[in-house]
Write a protein that holds these residues in place. Structure first.
Motif, short mmCIF file in Angstrom:
data_model
loop_
_atom_site.label_atom_id
_atom_site.label_comp_id
_atom_site.label_asym_id
_atom_site.label_seq_id
_atom_site.Cartn_x
_atom_site.Cartn_y
_atom_site.Cartn_z
N ALA A 161 0.83 -1.21 0.00
CA ALA A 161 0.00 0.00 0.00
C ALA A 161 0.86 1.26 0.00
O ALA A 161 0.59 2.22 -0.74
CB ALA A 161 -0.92 -0.01 1.22
N PHE A 162 1.91 1.26 0.80
CA PHE A 162 2.78 2.45 0.86
C PHE A 162 3.62 2.58 -0.40
O PHE A 162 3.86 3.69 -0.87
CB PHE A 162 3.66 2.39 2.11
CG PHE A 162 2.96 2.86 3.36
CD1 PHE A 162 3.15 4.13 3.84
CD2 PHE A 162 2.08 2.02 4.03
CE1 PHE A 162 2.49 4.59 4.98
CE2 PHE A 162 1.41 2.45 5.17
CZ PHE A 162 1.61 3.73 5.65
N ARG A 163 4.05 1.45 -0.93
CA ARG A 163 4.83 1.50 -2.16
C ARG A 163 4.00 2.10 -3.30
O ARG A 163 4.54 2.84 -4.13
CB ARG A 163 5.30 0.08 -2.50
CG ARG A 163 6.62 0.02 -3.24
CD ARG A 163 7.06 -1.41 -3.47
NE ARG A 163 7.71 -2.01 -2.31
CZ ARG A 163 7.27 -3.07 -1.66
NH1 ARG A 163 6.15 -3.66 -2.01
NH2 ARG A 163 7.95 -3.55 -0.64
N LYS A 164 2.71 1.80 -3.34
CA LYS A 164 1.84 2.35 -4.38
C LYS A 164 1.74 3.87 -4.30
O LYS A 164 1.50 4.54 -5.31
CB LYS A 164 0.44 1.74 -4.27
CG LYS A 164 0.35 0.31 -4.80
CD LYS A 164 -1.06 -0.24 -4.66
CE LYS A 164 -1.14 -1.68 -5.16
NZ LYS A 164 -2.51 -2.25 -4.96
N GLU A 165 1.94 4.42 -3.10
CA GLU A 165 1.89 5.88 -2.92
C GLU A 165 3.26 6.52 -3.13
O GLU A 165 3.43 7.72 -2.90
CB GLU A 165 1.36 6.21 -1.53
CG GLU A 165 -0.09 5.83 -1.29
CD GLU A 165 -1.08 6.71 -2.04
OE1 GLU A 165 -0.65 7.63 -2.78
OE2 GLU A 165 -2.31 6.51 -1.88
N GLY A 166 4.25 5.71 -3.52
CA GLY A 166 5.58 6.26 -3.76
C GLY A 166 6.39 6.45 -2.49
O GLY A 166 7.40 7.16 -2.50
N ILE A 167 5.95 5.84 -1.40
CA ILE A 167 6.64 5.97 -0.12
C ILE A 167 7.63 4.82 0.04
O ILE A 167 7.30 3.66 -0.20
CB ILE A 167 5.62 5.99 1.04
CG1 ILE A 167 4.73 7.25 0.92
CG2 ILE A 167 6.32 5.94 2.40
CD1 ILE A 167 3.58 7.30 1.91
N ARG A 168 8.86 5.15 0.44
CA ARG A 168 9.92 4.14 0.57
C ARG A 168 9.67 3.26 1.79
O ARG A 168 9.08 3.69 2.77
CB ARG A 168 11.28 4.82 0.66
CG ARG A 168 11.63 5.70 -0.54
CD ARG A 168 11.61 4.95 -1.86
NE ARG A 168 12.16 5.76 -2.93
CZ ARG A 168 13.35 5.57 -3.47
NH1 ARG A 168 14.13 4.60 -3.04
NH2 ARG A 168 13.77 6.34 -4.45
N ILE A 169 10.20 2.05 1.74
CA ILE A 169 9.85 1.02 2.71
C ILE A 169 11.01 0.70 3.66
O ILE A 169 12.14 0.45 3.24
CB ILE A 169 9.44 -0.29 1.99
CG1 ILE A 169 8.27 -0.02 1.03
CG2 ILE A 169 9.09 -1.38 3.00
CD1 ILE A 169 7.03 0.54 1.66
N GLY A 170 10.68 0.69 4.97
CA GLY A 170 11.61 0.28 6.01
C GLY A 170 11.01 -0.84 6.83
O GLY A 170 9.84 -0.79 7.20
N ALA A 171 11.81 -1.86 7.12
CA ALA A 171 11.36 -3.00 7.92
C ALA A 171 12.02 -2.94 9.29
O ALA A 171 13.24 -3.13 9.41
CB ALA A 171 11.71 -4.32 7.22
N TYR A 172 11.22 -2.66 10.32
CA TYR A 172 11.69 -2.77 11.71
C TYR A 172 11.74 -4.25 12.05
O TYR A 172 10.80 -5.01 11.78
CB TYR A 172 10.72 -2.04 12.64
CG TYR A 172 10.96 -2.28 14.13
CD1 TYR A 172 11.44 -1.25 14.94
CD2 TYR A 172 10.71 -3.51 14.72
CE1 TYR A 172 11.66 -1.46 16.30
CE2 TYR A 172 10.93 -3.73 16.07
CZ TYR A 172 11.40 -2.71 16.85
OH TYR A 172 11.62 -2.93 18.19
N PHE A 173 12.83 -4.68 12.68
CA PHE A 173 12.97 -6.08 13.09
C PHE A 173 13.71 -6.13 14.41
O PHE A 173 14.79 -5.54 14.55
CB PHE A 173 13.74 -6.88 12.02
CG PHE A 173 13.90 -8.35 12.34
CD1 PHE A 173 12.92 -9.26 11.97
CD2 PHE A 173 15.03 -8.81 13.00
CE1 PHE A 173 13.07 -10.61 12.25
CE2 PHE A 173 15.19 -10.16 13.28
CZ PHE A 173 14.20 -11.06 12.91
N SER A 174 13.14 -6.82 15.39
CA SER A 174 13.77 -6.97 16.70
C SER A 174 14.79 -8.10 16.66
O SER A 174 14.45 -9.24 16.32
CB SER A 174 12.72 -7.27 17.77
OG SER A 174 13.33 -7.65 18.98
N LYS A 175 16.04 -7.79 17.02
CA LYS A 175 17.06 -8.84 17.10
C LYS A 175 16.76 -9.82 18.24
O LYS A 175 16.79 -11.03 18.03
CB LYS A 175 18.44 -8.21 17.24
CG LYS A 175 18.90 -7.46 16.00
CD LYS A 175 20.32 -6.91 16.17
CE LYS A 175 20.40 -5.83 17.23
NZ LYS A 175 21.77 -5.28 17.37
N PRO A 176 16.48 -9.35 19.47
CA PRO A 176 16.07 -10.30 20.50
C PRO A 176 14.68 -10.84 20.21
O PRO A 176 13.86 -10.16 19.61
CB PRO A 176 16.08 -9.46 21.78
CG PRO A 176 15.87 -8.06 21.32
CD PRO A 176 16.55 -7.97 19.98
#
Length: 471
Positions: A161-176
């Motif tokens: 959905a965000f990519r369709k609006e031209g917004i760049r994508i970030g993935a938050y990921f917890s290491k623990p």
């Protein structure tokens, strides 16, 4: 708890002193450097903390942590720890965000002028908001009501959905990961946020965790389209040699060598996502492409890429009656941050039904109205000395155009003149208010620049801040 020997204490102190003074390590990959340059142009982004915990309206994950801190308290108070854990993990059985509408989120973010987003694919509690094959503790598991929905993989639906609006994508990921046996082994009770077992005594179990983490990140890098940022949280998961005074303070037990093999993870991730920005938060080294002061704005410009991550309300996660910051405060924060050369990542926590508070949409609408007029003074700019003079902040384009942005107090009308010092335009420099073509009169009075503003501007209803373009 094991006691450290004097030699061990001296070693820890030495490691802390060494790591505390670690300088920013500049990236060498040309594609990453190019992406970082682009990222510094985006300036304004959206963050979202979301998980099963939203059903209780509590802080994300931390109530599972057996540390006695203000943000780790369990509700109701006094409930036995393991009984609480069972109730918390059972939240997956009732998680059903039927009003989930990522297209509306993306449209609101775009209207507000946000250029990138960071979404929590997994927080410390280990509940996966994506369709991982490494764990059954996930939103797509059969026991989760929302798993029957065609949009059950909410990470994929949100990214699309965000990519369709031209917004760049970030993935938050917890290491623990406090749900998996290779981190919090249930044979031993957890004593704090760190592994519940001795990594040196059970090295094979830690290798399992390294592989588990690698596999999950590879899933995100291969099955979810173009990803621009891998935003890793849980900075206590790091090699022992990279511990700092701050990270050592996070451990109630002797620190362990929580090396998850970042070189292999970063290499793999960039193989699938060339130019990927990797943010190994608070672990100062080659995999912290930018730094992330949390809930605060530095006092002055920093000489490396950075981003303030901050909540729109009072909590990272959904709270039923959360109090949101005034639009004036948010815009002033944005101006202050970009004047110091940073980015602003603003967090909104979706609720248990998959919606934002109406107030969040209203705030974004108002921010967007201001950005539509003044955005050129925000985007594609860098810090310029003196960065701030009284109520005036400065930014600069690559072509040399400087913007003097006057911060209006709540309810303050645009003044007849503004004054600033520390920056002297060239003689004859043209000035005009952004959004108004009329040329402004200005003069130098002793050490100050005095700019006259048209009377009509005071009647224009402008709010929050006024940007002056200086050619």
């Amino acid at each position: 708890m094991k006691k450290l020997t004097l030699a061990g204490c001296l070693l820890m102190a030495g490691l802390a002193l060494k790591a505390q003074h670690e300088p920013y390590v500049k990236e060498t990959d040309p594609q990453v450097l190019q992406k970082l340059e682009e990222w510094q142009n985006w300036k304004f982004g959206l963050m979202m903390h979301w998980g099963t915990y939203s059903q209780w309206g509590i802080v994300e994950s931390w109530s599972l942590c057996p540390e006695d801190e203000g943000w780790t308290q369990r509700k109701p108070a006094g409930i036995p720890y393991y009984e609480y854990v069972q109730k918390y993990e059972a939240l997956a059985n009732t998680f059903n965000p039927v009003k989930f509408d990522p297209a509306r989120w993306a449209a609101a973010a775009k209207k507000a002028g946000m250029k990138y987003m960071v979404f929590t694919t997994k927080h410390h509690d280990g509940f996966n908001m994506f369709d991982t094959r490494q764990s059954n503790y996930k939103i797509t598991a059969p026991n989760v009501p929302f798993s029957k929905d065609p949009r059950a993989d909410v990470t994929k639906a949100t990214f699309e959905a965000f990519r369709k609006e031209g917004i760049r994508i970030g993935a938050y990921f917890s290491k623990p990961d406090w749900n998996v046996d290779s981190y919090w082994w249930r044979y031993f009770p957890p004593k704090d946020r760190n592994p519940s077992y001795d990594l040196a005594k059970y090295p094979e179990r830690w290798k399992q965790f390294q592989q588990f983490t690698y596999n999950q990140i590879e899933e995100l890098m291969t099955g979810y389209g173009k990803v621009d940022i891998l935003w890793l949280d849980g900075g206590w998961v790091r090699p022992l040699s990279m511990q700092t005074k701050e990270s050592l303070s996070w451990s109630k037990t002797p620190p362990q060598d929580q090396d998850i093999n970042m070189p292999a993870i970063a290499s793999m991730a960039r193989k699938h996502q060339p130019g990927l920005i990797v943010v190994d938060r608070s672990v100062h080294g080659p995999y912290e492409n930018y730094r992330t002061p949390e809930q605060q704005i530095p006092e002055k410009p920093l000489d490396y890429p950075w981003e303030t991550c901050m909540t729109m309300g009072g909590s990272w996660s959904y709270v039923p009656d959360d109090q949101y910051k005034p639009v004036n405060t948010i815009i002033h924060n944005l101006v202050d941050i970009i004047a110091k050369g940073g980015n602003y990542l603003l967090n909104i926590g979706p609720g248990p039904d998959g919606t934002w508070h109406d107030e969040a949409y209203r705030k974004l609408d108002s921010i967007g109205a201001w950005m539509q007029v003044n955005g050129e003074a925000i985007y594609d700019t860098r810090s310029v000395a003196p960065y701030k003079s009284g109520k005036v902040c400065f930014s600069q384009k690559k072509d040399g155009t400087v913007y003097a942005i006057y911060l209006l107090e709540q309810g303050e009308a645009v003044p007849a003149e503004i004054r600033f010092s520390g920056f002297a335009p060239r003689k004859g420099a043209a000035m005009n208010v952004v959004g108004d073509k009329k040329k402004l009169s200005w003069k130098k009075v002793q050490n100050e620049i005095v700019v006259q503003l048209p009377a009509a501007l005071a009647q224009s209803g402008r709010q929050h801040a006024v940007a002056i373009r200086i050619k």
